[in-house]
Enzyme design. Structure first.
Site, PDB file in Angstrom:
ATOM      1  N   THR A   1      44.348  42.881  41.512  1.00  0.00           N
ATOM      2  CA  THR A   1      44.346  44.337  41.776  1.00  0.00           C
ATOM      3  C   THR A   1      43.663  44.567  43.124  1.00  0.00           C
ATOM      4  OG1 THR A   1      42.348  44.613  40.431  1.00  0.00           O
ATOM      5  CG2 THR A   1      44.452  45.066  39.372  1.00  0.00           C
TER       6      THR A   1
ATOM      7  N   LYS B   1      41.006  37.124  37.856  1.00  0.00           N
ATOM      8  CA  LYS B   1      41.087  38.244  38.797  1.00  0.00           C
ATOM      9  C   LYS B   1      39.892  39.146  38.577  1.00  0.00           C
ATOM     10  CE  LYS B   1      42.259  42.034  38.258  1.00  0.00           C
ATOM     11  NZ  LYS B   1      41.559  43.346  37.927  1.00  0.00           N
TER      12      LYS B   1
ATOM     13  N   THR C   1      35.345  38.162  31.373  1.00  0.00           N
ATOM     14  CA  THR C   1      35.738  39.089  32.413  1.00  0.00           C
ATOM     15  C   THR C   1      37.226  39.345  32.425  1.00  0.00           C
ATOM     16  OG1 THR C   1      35.472  39.712  34.685  1.00  0.00           O
ATOM     17  CG2 THR C   1      36.263  37.511  34.315  1.00  0.00           C
TER      18      THR C   1
ATOM     19  N   ASN D   1      35.940  51.946  46.730  1.00  0.00           N
ATOM     20  CA  ASN D   1      35.898  52.676  45.471  1.00  0.00           C
ATOM     21  C   ASN D   1      36.030  54.176  45.636  1.00  0.00           C
ATOM     22  OD1 ASN D   1      35.681  50.741  43.263  1.00  0.00           O
ATOM     23  ND2 ASN D   1      34.023  49.984  44.551  1.00  0.00           N
TER      24      ASN D   1
END
Lengths: 409, 409
Positions: free
Chosen positions: B156, B182, B193, B404
Site C-alpha cells: 500500500t 507489507k 502485522t 499521512n
C-alpha cells in the site's frame, strides 16, 4: 500558530492579596530573555502541589517534594527556564538546593521555605551561579500586578503567555483565583503539568489544599496531551494566602468550598487548555469525549488512544475525515471485551458511525465541513455503561516536527 | 526513503513446494495497480495464523479466525489492497465471506478452506464485485516463482516490496522458508502485522504450527513499531506444505524443530525489520535495547516508551543527540519503582549516561557522530535484574506527516 488563544490582558489578571511576583533576565541559556521568576508569599500562606509521576523526575521536583513534606510554611518560589535540571544526578540535586538556599538567604527565610522549579533542556548542568546573580533584580521587581509578566517569564517553546483569573463571592467577600502556566511540548501530564501556579486569597483550611489541588489537576492538567510525552518537571502548585477575610472554609463540599473549587477548576482548565491551544505546531484544538463506558478509566484509555494516535492527529492536521483511524484507535485502546458493533461516533453534530459501521446517512462532505474547523469535538459512545471522560489535544503538523527537530539548535 | 532496504531479487526467493501465487489488477481502489493476490496451497498443507488484538478488527480477520477455528484444511488465501474492509459492520462481514466463497467456487473447495485478507483505507465499502471479476486473472497467473511479484501485489504505502527466504538442511533434506510482508504505517503490531505470509515445505506436525507462528511473531512482528498505531487488519500466517520429504518434526525443541524455528525466525525478523526500514517517512532505523530489567515485560514498557515518543523520534530525525528525551521516556514508561540513579545509557558504543546523570566522559560530538548514522542502537541498562527486550523502530520526519496528511487524496 496557537488555536484561539490570545495573550492575557494584564489588567484582567486580578492581584491576589499576599502574592508578589518579580521577573529578571538571568541569561540561564540565552541572553536578553526573561528566564527567572520569583513568587513571594505573605506569612500565613498555605501551599500544596502535585508533581510529575515520571520516575526520572527532575532535581527541583525532588526538592519541592522534600520541602513540602517538611511542613514548614513556604514563603517563596523560584522558577528558571532554559534548563530543566533533569537527568543531572546528585550534582543536579545540589544545584537545586543551592538555588533555594540562595533565595532563602536573600529574603530572610529558611531554605526549606523556598520551592525551586526548572524547565528547559534535559541533562545539562544548571548554571546556578547565573540564577544567584539574577535574584536581586527579580526581588527588586516584586509587584502584585506582575502576573502577566511572570507568565512570560516561564515560557519556553510557548508562543504566548498563559494566565487566567476568576473572582467569586464567598461569605460576603470577593475571593480571587489567579494563575499562570507554561508548556507546549513534552505534554502528557500524569499528575500535573510543567508548570502551573495558581494562587487564591481564599481563607481555606490548609489541610484542604492538597485534595483541592489534586482534584483540580485531575480536572484540567491531567486531561491534556500534546505528544504523549510526560515531562520530567511537571509541577502544579496551588497557593492560598488566606487574606480574603471571610470565615475559614473547612470542607470542600460546603457551599463555600464548592464555590472556591469551581473557580479553581475554571482557572486550571483555562490554563491547561491554553497549553493545548499553544501546542507545538498546533493548528486544531480537539476535544475527545468518550461516553457510555463501564468505568472512567476505560473511557480515558480510549480518549488517550485517540489523542495520541499520530495517524488521527495527522488526519486532523489535513482536515481529512479519515475517521476509520479513530475507530482503530478505540479498538486498540486496551478495552479487552469491547464490542465494536455497539460503537457510535459523532464529529461535532455529524453522526459518522452507527453500530460500529459507517452511518448510512453520513455524507463525506459533512465530515469534511467539521474537520476544517479550528475546534472539533470527537464524541465516541462505547455502549457499555454510564461512565465518561474528556481529554483535550491538538493535531500533529509539520511544525511539530520542525520545532522538535530544531529545539536545541 | 527506505533505510538500507533493497527490493528482493526474485531468483533468491526460493519456491516452496506446494505453494503457487497469482497476481492481478482488480481496480479495487485505483486502476493499473497490482492489488489482488491469490496463494494456492497443495493438499496436505497446514496453516496457522496470529491476528490483530485490535477490538475493531476487520471483517476478513474475523472470517480468517472462524475458518481456522473450523479446522478444515486451508487451500487458498486471497489478499486485496486498496480497502481494509474494517469498520464496515455486518455488511463488511458479508463481503469478506463472499470474497472467500467466490475464490472457493473457482478452485473447487469449500468456502471455509479459503482465508481472505484486506488492507487499505478503513471504513469504506469493499467493492467485492471487482475482486470477483479479478480472480480469474489471478488464477491464470499462478506460479511457484511469483513470490517477488506477490510482495509487490500486497503493497500500500510501502515504497518497496518485502520478501525473505532461507534454506536449511533437515533430516538430509533441503527445507525452504519463504515469506512476504507489507506495511509502512499504522504499525505497532500487537499480535502480528498486516500482512505477513511465510511458507515452508518442512514436514512439521500440524499441531506445532500455531506455537511456532506465535513464537515467530513475538520475535519479529511483535517487536516493531512505527507510529504506535495497531492496525485493524494485522495478520501473520505461517504455511507448511509438508512436502520436503524428511521425517516429521514432532517437537519444536528437537534439533530439527530448532533448525526450522531458526529459519522461520530469521525470515520473520527480516520481513518485520523491512517494514520498519520502509516506515512512512523513515530516515533512520533504530534498535532499542533494554537490559537489566526485572522482567521482560518492564523492559518492553521502556523500549516502547522510547520507540513511541514523538520527541525522541524527531530528535533522531534531526540527528540531534538530545538524549534527555530518551531518559524522560524511560521515566514515564510505567515502571513504578524505577531508581533513576541506576540507569546507564549507550548510543552504539558511546556511554552517555551513568548513574542516571550525564557521563562526565561523554562528549557531545561523540553523540552527534552516532546520531548522524542511518542505523543506531540505543541501549539502556535499568540496573534492576537480568531481563531484556529489543524493539525496532524508525524516526518521525516531515514525510511521515505529509504521507499521512495526504494518504486518502
Amino acid at each position: 500558530m496557537p488555536v484561539n488563544l490570545q495573550a492575557p490582558v494584564p489588567e484582567q489578571l486580578h492581584p491576589v492579596a499576599g502574592v508578589r511576583l518579580g521577573i529578571a533576565e538571568a541569561g540561564v541559556r540565552k541572553a536578553h530573555r526573561k528566564d527567572l521568576v520569583v513568587i513571594e508569599l505573605a506569612e500565613g500562606s498555605a501551599v500544596a502541589g502535585v508533581f510529575t509521576q515520571n520516575r526520572y523526575c527532575a532535581a527541583p521536583v525532588q526538592v519541592c517534594r522534600e520541602h513540602l513534606a517538611v511542613g514548614t510554611a513556604v514563603r517563596a518560589l523560584v522558577i528558571n527556564t532554559g534548563n530543566a535540571n533533569a537527568g543531572t544526578g546528585a550534582d543536579g540535586l545540589a544545584r537545586a538546593r543551592r538555588t533555594a538556599a540562595a533565595l532563602a538567604a536573600q529574603v530572610g527565610v529558611q531554605p526549606q521555605q523556598v520551592l525551586p522549579f526548572s524547565t528547559g533542556v534535559i541533562m545539562e548542568t544548571l548554571p546556578v551561579e547565573r540564577i544567584e546573580a539574577g535574584l536581586p533584580a527579580a526581588l527588586a521587581d516584586l509587584s502584585a500586578t506582575n502576573w502577566g509578566r511572570a507568565a512570560e517569564g516561564i515560557m519556553t517553546t510557548d508562543t504566548l503567555p498563559k494566565a487566567a483569573s476568576r473572582q467569586v463571592q464567598i461569605g460576603g467577600k470577593t475571593v480571587t483565583v489567579t494563575g499562570i502556566s507554561k508548556g507546549a511540548g513534552m505534554i502528557r501530564p500524569n499528575m500535573a503539568t510543567m508548570l502551573g501556579f495558581v494562587a487564591t486569597d481564599a481563607v481555606i483550611a490548609p489541610a484542604l489544599l492538597q485534595p483541592l489541588v489534586k482534584a483540580a489537576a485531575d480536572a484540567s492538567f491531567n486531561r491534556i496531551t500534546i505528544d504523549g510525552d510526560t515531562s520530567t518537571n511537571d509541577s502544579f502548585v496551588l497557593i492560598a494566602t488566606r487574606q480574603a477575610g471571610h470565615a475559614e472554609i473547612t470542607a470542600l463540599d460546603s457551599a463555600e468550598g464548592q464555590a472556591l473549587q469551581a473557580a479553581v477548576f475554571a482557572v486550571a482548565q483555562q490554563l491547561a487548555q491554553a497549553i493545548v491551544r499553544d501546542g507545538e505546531g498546533a493548528t486544531k484544538f480537539i476535544t475527545v469525549q468518550i461516553e457510555g463506558g463501564r468505568t472512567e478509566a476505560e473511557c480515558q484509555l480510549a480518549a488517550y488512544a485517540i489523542a495520541h494516535s499520530p495517524l488521527v492527529k495527522t488526519a486532523f492536521f489535513a482536515s481529512d475525515p479519515n475517521l476509520g483511524r479513530i475507530l482503530a484507535a478505540v479498538g486498540y485502546a486496551g478495552i479487552a471485551d469491547l464490542d465494536q458493533t455497539r460503537i457510535e461516533m459523532f464529529l461535532d453534530d455529524v453522526h459518522v458511525v452507527t453500530q460500529g459501521g459507517r452511518n448510512p446517512a453520513y455524507r463525506e462532505e459533512d465530515g469534511q465541513r467539521v474537520m476544517k474547523q479550528a475546534e472539533i469535538t470527537v464524541r465516541v459512545h462505547l455502549g457499555r455503561g454510564a461512565a465518561s471522560a474528556t481529554v483535550w489535544t491538538c493535531d500533529l503538523s509539520h511544525d511539530y516536527v520542525s520545532i522538535n527537530a530544531d529545539y536545541r539548535s
